[in-house]
Scaffold this motif. Sequence first.
Motif, PDB file in Angstrom:
ATOM      1  N   THR A 128     -55.494-130.377  49.700  1.00 43.64           N
ATOM      2  CA  THR A 128     -55.792-129.181  50.486  1.00 43.64           C
ATOM      3  C   THR A 128     -57.114-129.346  51.222  1.00 43.64           C
ATOM      4  N   PRO A 129     -57.112-129.136  52.543  1.00 41.13           N
ATOM      5  CA  PRO A 129     -58.374-129.230  53.303  1.00 41.13           C
ATOM      6  C   PRO A 129     -59.408-128.258  52.757  1.00 41.13           C
ATOM      7  N   THR A 130     -60.661-128.670  52.782  1.00 38.96           N
ATOM      8  CA  THR A 130     -61.722-127.857  52.175  1.00 38.96           C
ATOM      9  C   THR A 130     -61.885-126.510  52.858  1.00 38.96           C
ATOM     10  N   LYS A 131     -61.541-126.400  54.132  1.00 41.71           N
ATOM     11  CA  LYS A 131     -61.708-125.143  54.840  1.00 41.71           C
ATOM     12  C   LYS A 131     -60.488-124.225  54.718  1.00 41.71           C
ATOM     13  N   SER A 132     -59.441-124.710  54.080  1.00 46.40           N
ATOM     14  CA  SER A 132     -58.225-123.898  53.939  1.00 46.40           C
ATOM     15  C   SER A 132     -58.306-123.013  52.712  1.00 46.40           C
ATOM     16  N   GLU A 133     -57.764-121.804  52.839  1.00 43.65           N
ATOM     17  CA  GLU A 133     -57.729-120.901  51.689  1.00 43.65           C
ATOM     18  C   GLU A 133     -56.657-121.382  50.709  1.00 43.65           C
ATOM     19  N   TYR A 143     -63.728-119.826  45.348  1.00 40.21           N
ATOM     20  CA  TYR A 143     -63.007-119.088  46.378  1.00 40.21           C
ATOM     21  C   TYR A 143     -61.468-119.156  46.254  1.00 40.21           C
TER      22      TYR A 143
END
Length: 377
Positions: A200-205, A225
């Motif tokens: 999962t990309p770090t900026k994705s929720e 988060y």
Amino acid sequence: MLLIVVAVYGTLSDLLSVASSKLGIKATSVYNGKGGLIDDIALIRDDDVLFVCEGEPFIDPQTDSKPPEGLSGFHTDWLTLNVGGRYFTTTRSTLVNKEPDSMLAHMFKDKGVWGNKQDHRGAFLIDRSPEYFEPILNYLRHGQLIVNDGINLLGVLEEARFFGIDSLIEHLEVAIKNSQPPEDHSPISRKEFVRFLLATPTKSELRCQGLNFSGADLSRLDLRYINFKMANLSRCNLAHANLCCANLERADLSGSVLDCANLQGVKMLCSNAEGASLKLCNFEDPSGLKANLEGANLKGVDMEGSQMTGINLRVATLKNAKLKNCNLRGATLAGTDLENCDLSGCDLQEANLRGSNVKGAIFEEMLTPLHMSQSVR
């Protein structure tokens, strides 16, 4: 139909000659009662009912079938359908008899009722998928649902609904239900979850709402988060995990171990953490973001030594909880059930205890004494 009783003798030619004379026609063919062509008089049995004609194919007089206009000499039960560009040859009775109330039955029960369009070959045009129509036609032929590999049952079901084949709809709904893989309710393992985190990309929720992590080892993982709303985290090992600003609203954390976890700004509204261990946890956010545990079930939790400055524990249940040496400075404890809690050594300076239940609670060695203005009960 004219019925004549004659004695059969001689040859087939003699029989045709007698029939021509009696009926006033030029008889050329003789059929038995089942439509079989007689080409030898020896095939005729006693009391056989014979049909004589001038050469046209046999038509059973017991049926109401009439040759279609322009097609004299052909049996009317056979017809051709052009379904989405693919041709199907079948009989009118196949389309009508098994499901007499279906759309197909009404389309072909009486000629011209639906104003059926025909192509240049005389085939009736139906603008539907031939791939999904074939299993329906075969079902009408023999009553069995047979679908070739690679055919989507949902597509066949949609066609069955369109044509109103009610009995087939039931078969398809059962077949679709049986073809679905059983729901997997097994808990997610640490290995599976770590693989999920890395992909999962770090900026994705990252949304883990309602997932089952029961008994999983999630210790020391970075879970900041992540949305765990209504997830099953019972009996999980979350020791030293970073749950900063994670959403644990209505999550099940019963029996879990969260010792030394980072819970800055965590949302645990109405969560169930009964019997959990939260020793030496950090709920205190230097930036001022406060952890929210309003309405949480914290019966019997062990939160000894945790930093909870400004925490919101409004109307939470902390009955029999161990809160020894906790920092609860400025905490909201209004309406909180603190019955039989061990609050010895706690810092409750500026804490709001209005309406809280402190029956049987232990306050020995409390760093800041309670004041009457705090209205405890």
